[in-house]
Design a protein around this motif. Structure first.
Motif, PDB file in Angstrom:
ATOM      1  N   LYS A 187      24.536  -0.928  15.573  1.00 20.86           N
ATOM      2  CA  LYS A 187      23.893  -1.503  16.639  1.00 20.86           C
ATOM      3  C   LYS A 187      22.528  -0.856  17.194  1.00 20.86           C
ATOM      4  CE  LYS A 187      27.497  -4.312  18.824  1.00 20.86           C
ATOM      5  NZ  LYS A 187      28.197  -4.712  19.862  1.00 20.86           N
ATOM      6  N   GLN A 188      22.771   0.728  17.219  1.00 24.53           N
ATOM      7  CA  GLN A 188      21.742   1.401  17.686  1.00 24.53           C
ATOM      8  C   GLN A 188      20.631   1.464  16.610  1.00 24.53           C
ATOM      9  OE1 GLN A 188      23.062   5.421  17.845  1.00 24.53           O
ATOM     10  NE2 GLN A 188      21.359   6.194  19.367  1.00 24.53           N
ATOM     11  N   LYS A 189      21.027   1.476  15.381  1.00 24.67           N
ATOM     12  CA  LYS A 189      19.836   1.345  14.333  1.00 24.67           C
ATOM     13  C   LYS A 189      19.173   0.158  14.320  1.00 24.67           C
ATOM     14  CE  LYS A 189      22.293   4.940  11.483  1.00 24.67           C
ATOM     15  NZ  LYS A 189      21.339   5.975  12.062  1.00 24.67           N
ATOM     16  N   LEU A 190      19.699  -1.075  14.634  1.00 17.99           N
ATOM     17  CA  LEU A 190      19.161  -2.390  14.592  1.00 17.99           C
ATOM     18  C   LEU A 190      18.465  -2.630  16.060  1.00 17.99           C
ATOM     19  CD1 LEU A 190      22.245  -4.553  13.194  1.00 17.99           C
ATOM     20  CD2 LEU A 190      20.001  -4.063  12.031  1.00 17.99           C
ATOM     21  N   HIS A 191      18.815  -1.746  16.867  1.00 18.36           N
ATOM     22  CA  HIS A 191      18.158  -1.840  18.334  1.00 18.36           C
ATOM     23  C   HIS A 191      18.465  -3.173  18.875  1.00 18.36           C
ATOM     24  CE1 HIS A 191      15.829   2.071  17.379  1.00 18.36           C
ATOM     25  NE2 HIS A 191      15.651   1.269  16.074  1.00 18.36           N
ATOM     26  N   VAL A 192      19.936  -3.734  18.989  1.00 19.15           N
ATOM     27  CA  VAL A 192      20.337  -4.744  19.551  1.00 19.15           C
ATOM     28  C   VAL A 192      21.244  -4.428  20.527  1.00 19.15           C
ATOM     29  CG1 VAL A 192      20.128  -5.961  17.581  1.00 19.15           C
ATOM     30  CG2 VAL A 192      22.183  -4.950  17.617  1.00 19.15           C
ATOM     31  N   ASP A 193      21.777  -5.100  21.340  1.00 17.98           N
ATOM     32  CA  ASP A 193      22.529  -5.027  22.545  1.00 17.98           C
ATOM     33  C   ASP A 193      24.043  -4.388  22.157  1.00 17.98           C
ATOM     34  OD1 ASP A 193      24.102  -5.200  24.763  1.00 17.98           O
ATOM     35  OD2 ASP A 193      24.378  -7.156  24.973  1.00 17.98           O
ATOM     36  N   LEU A 194      24.213  -3.236  22.888  1.00 19.52           N
ATOM     37  CA  LEU A 194      25.108  -2.338  22.299  1.00 19.52           C
ATOM     38  C   LEU A 194      26.511  -2.811  22.952  1.00 19.52           C
ATOM     39  CD1 LEU A 194      23.779   1.343  22.767  1.00 19.52           C
ATOM     40  CD2 LEU A 194      23.851   0.041  20.957  1.00 19.52           C
ATOM     41  N   SER A 195      26.517  -3.697  23.808  1.00 18.71           N
ATOM     42  CA  SER A 195      27.863  -3.895  24.669  1.00 18.71           C
ATOM     43  C   SER A 195      28.622  -4.635  23.327  1.00 18.71           C
ATOM     44  CB  SER A 195      27.499  -4.985  25.858  1.00 18.71           C
ATOM     45  OG  SER A 195      26.975  -6.095  25.441  1.00 18.71           O
ATOM     46  N   ASP A 196      30.037  -4.927  24.000  1.00 17.04           N
ATOM     47  CA  ASP A 196      30.989  -5.574  23.120  1.00 17.04           C
ATOM     48  C   ASP A 196      30.620  -6.994  23.194  1.00 17.04           C
ATOM     49  OD1 ASP A 196      32.106  -3.288  22.532  1.00 17.04           O
ATOM     50  OD2 ASP A 196      33.604  -3.507  24.465  1.00 17.04           O
ATOM     51  N   ASP A 197      29.723  -7.761  24.366  1.00 18.56           N
ATOM     52  CA  ASP A 197      29.498  -9.136  24.176  1.00 18.56           C
ATOM     53  C   ASP A 197      28.800  -9.408  23.152  1.00 18.56           C
ATOM     54  OD1 ASP A 197      30.996  -9.137  26.610  1.00 18.56           O
ATOM     55  OD2 ASP A 197      29.001  -8.862  27.749  1.00 18.56           O
ATOM     56  N   CYS A 198      27.809  -8.493  22.373  1.00 16.13           N
ATOM     57  CA  CYS A 198      27.213  -8.819  21.190  1.00 16.13           C
ATOM     58  C   CYS A 198      27.776  -8.030  19.994  1.00 16.13           C
ATOM     59  CB  CYS A 198      25.825  -8.242  21.349  1.00 16.13           C
ATOM     60  SG  CYS A 198      24.799  -8.456  19.727  1.00 16.13           S
ATOM     61  N   ARG A 199      28.462  -9.075  18.975  1.00 20.88           N
ATOM     62  CA  ARG A 199      29.264  -8.781  18.024  1.00 20.88           C
ATOM     63  C   ARG A 199      28.497  -8.931  16.824  1.00 20.88           C
ATOM     64  NH1 ARG A 199      34.186 -12.500  17.623  1.00 20.88           N
ATOM     65  NH2 ARG A 199      34.246 -11.474  15.539  1.00 20.88           N
ATOM     66  N   ILE A 200      28.445  -8.247  15.652  1.00 17.95           N
ATOM     67  CA  ILE A 200      27.530  -8.153  14.277  1.00 17.95           C
ATOM     68  C   ILE A 200      28.611  -8.178  13.273  1.00 17.95           C
ATOM     69  CG2 ILE A 200      25.545  -7.264  15.558  1.00 17.95           C
ATOM     70  CD1 ILE A 200      26.216  -4.532  14.048  1.00 17.95           C
ATOM     71  N   GLU A 201      28.230  -8.973  12.538  1.00 14.73           N
ATOM     72  CA  GLU A 201      28.869  -9.050  11.029  1.00 14.73           C
ATOM     73  C   GLU A 201      27.649  -9.191  10.136  1.00 14.73           C
ATOM     74  OE1 GLU A 201      31.747 -12.214  11.050  1.00 14.73           O
ATOM     75  OE2 GLU A 201      32.795 -11.401  12.793  1.00 14.73           O
ATOM     76  N   PHE A 202      28.094  -9.048   8.803  1.00 15.04           N
ATOM     77  CA  PHE A 202      27.270  -8.875   7.680  1.00 15.04           C
ATOM     78  C   PHE A 202      27.618  -9.939   6.377  1.00 15.04           C
ATOM     79  CE2 PHE A 202      26.992  -4.689   9.583  1.00 15.04           C
ATOM     80  CZ  PHE A 202      25.642  -4.792   9.871  1.00 15.04           C
ATOM     81  N   ASP A 203      26.706 -10.779   6.229  1.00 15.23           N
ATOM     82  CA  ASP A 203      27.045 -11.495   4.931  1.00 15.23           C
ATOM     83  C   ASP A 203      26.509 -10.630   3.531  1.00 15.23           C
ATOM     84  OD1 ASP A 203      27.716 -13.788   6.267  1.00 15.23           O
ATOM     85  OD2 ASP A 203      25.825 -14.482   6.559  1.00 15.23           O
ATOM     86  N   TYR A 204      27.543  -9.956   3.519  1.00 16.61           N
ATOM     87  CA  TYR A 204      27.182  -8.776   2.252  1.00 16.61           C
ATOM     88  C   TYR A 204      28.473  -8.236   1.808  1.00 16.61           C
ATOM     89  CZ  TYR A 204      24.389  -5.298  -0.157  1.00 16.61           C
ATOM     90  OH  TYR A 204      23.741  -4.720  -1.385  1.00 16.61           O
TER      91      TYR A 204
END
Length: 367
Positions: A187-204
């Motif tokens: 998240k830090q490298k993407l510069h997006v919200d660091l909170s748990d409210d923002c979840r990220i996943e990868f289609d990879y």
């Protein structure tokens, strides 16, 4: 401010070509991840400021070069001629370096995102394997509890299995904590919200990347030559040597050996030669090391794949026996656990190979 607008949109809306959201989950492809990281990073903007500063410095150097000069000591004449003939050249080089550094920084942002993504994918796969391993150990434990009631297994063996399961569950918790840290880093490298409210996943999918670097047709010597021609630091040192040579030639026209200004220019010229040699040598060493490490990782991956294939073949043979009633379910479990271990080793080898390939790519390829 536009960086933070993109950041908020990424986590709240996340629609369009780079990501899509399901509730609070933002899904990225590799391409959308690097695009988001570059777009949200402040580094390209900082590099643009630096480029503008170098453009201003170039204009100032040109203005300084056309100023008039009346007489003076031999040293003053040499200094003025250096300002006139070498100053603009150095300013042009600094501008070109600034432009190259911007491209280098963008390439590094992409590399950081890719390598961190590999770590996240590996951590996620490892957790799934650990869960399956725990399920199998739990199944084996339940079978042995029945055998314990029948007097076929000792109490010490049951206790040992209980302790082993406790250790496995603790390791799973530690792995989940490590994954959370990996995702936070991502998240830090993407510069997006660091909170748990923002979840990220990868289609990879974590799989071996296709690369020409491990093929016989790849020419490492030619790659090194091209890298030296395009590397920013080597270019900078090469131009610094050219500038130092120009300064020394001008100095020789007006001063003789033994003069402190003359000796200073000789020193600067010799140092510039050494700096260029060091830059080229360091780059070549880095490329050769990265290439050798990639070949080693490729061999390790091939070995891991063969071992997994062999273990899978063994499992299928036992499965036939199990379906025929020749062996028990308990006899199958250890083989399934071994197969999971082989799969884990393969995934680790894939991740290591992909990262090492990316390291080499960033040393020898220039967009």
């Amino acid at each position: 401010m536009k960086k933070f607008v993109v950041l908020i949109l990424c986590c709240m809306l996340a629609t369009g070509t780079f990501a899509h959201a399901e509730e609070n989950v933002v899904r990225f492809t590799y391409e959308s991840a690097v695009e988001t990281a570059v777009e949200n990073s402040i580094q390209p903007e900082l590099d643009d400021y630096n480029i503008k500063a170098m453009e201003s410095a170039l204009e100032k150097a040109k203005e300084e070069a056309i100023k008039g000069f009346i007489g003076g000591t031999p040293q003053e004449v040499a200094e003025r001629k250096i300002i006139k003939e070498v100053g603009p050249f150095e300013a042009e080089v600094n501008l070109e370096v600034a432009k190259r550094q911007k491209a280098d920084n963008i390439r590094q942002i992409k590399a950081d995102v890719y390598q961190e993504m590999m770590k996240v994918l590996l951590a996620q796969e490892s957790i799934e394997i650990k869960k399956k391993r725990i399920d199998l150990l739990e199944e084996k434990y339940q079978i042995d509890l029945q055998r314990f009631d029948e007097g076929l297994v000792s109490e010490a063996e049951i206790t040992e299995q209980e302790l082993a399961l406790s250790v496995e569950r603790l390791e799973l918790k530690n792995m989940e904590t490590a994954l959370a840290l990996n995702i936070l880093n991502m998240k830090q490298k993407l510069h997006v919200d660091l909170s748990d409210d923002c979840r990220i996943e990868f289609d990879y999918k974590l799989q071996k990347i296709g690369t020409p670097y491990v093929l016989d047709i790849f020419d490492i010597e030619n790659a090194i030559i091209k890298a030296k021609e395009n590397n920013t630091l080597v270019y900078q040192k090469k131009m610094a040597l050219e500038a130092a040579e120009k300064k020394l030639e001008i100095t020789k026209q007006h001063l003789k050996p033994g003069h402190d200004f003359y000796e200073k220019k000789v020193y600067e010229f010799e140092k510039a030669k050494k700096d260029l040699y060091d830059a080229e040598t360091d780059l070549e060493v880095s490329i050769r090391n990265a290439y050798n490490e990639l070949l080693t990782a490729s061999d390790a991956l091939d070995l891991a794949l063969r071992r997994e294939e062999l273990e899978n073949s063994r499992f299928k043979t036992l499965e036939i026996k199990y379906n025929a009633g020749v062996i028990s379910r308990r006899d199958m479990i250890d083989t399934e656990i071994s197969l999971l271990a082989r799969r884990q080793a393969t995934l680790e080898a894939i991740c290591d190979f992909n990262i090492k390939n990316d390291v080499l790519r960033n040393l020898i390829e220039f967009e």
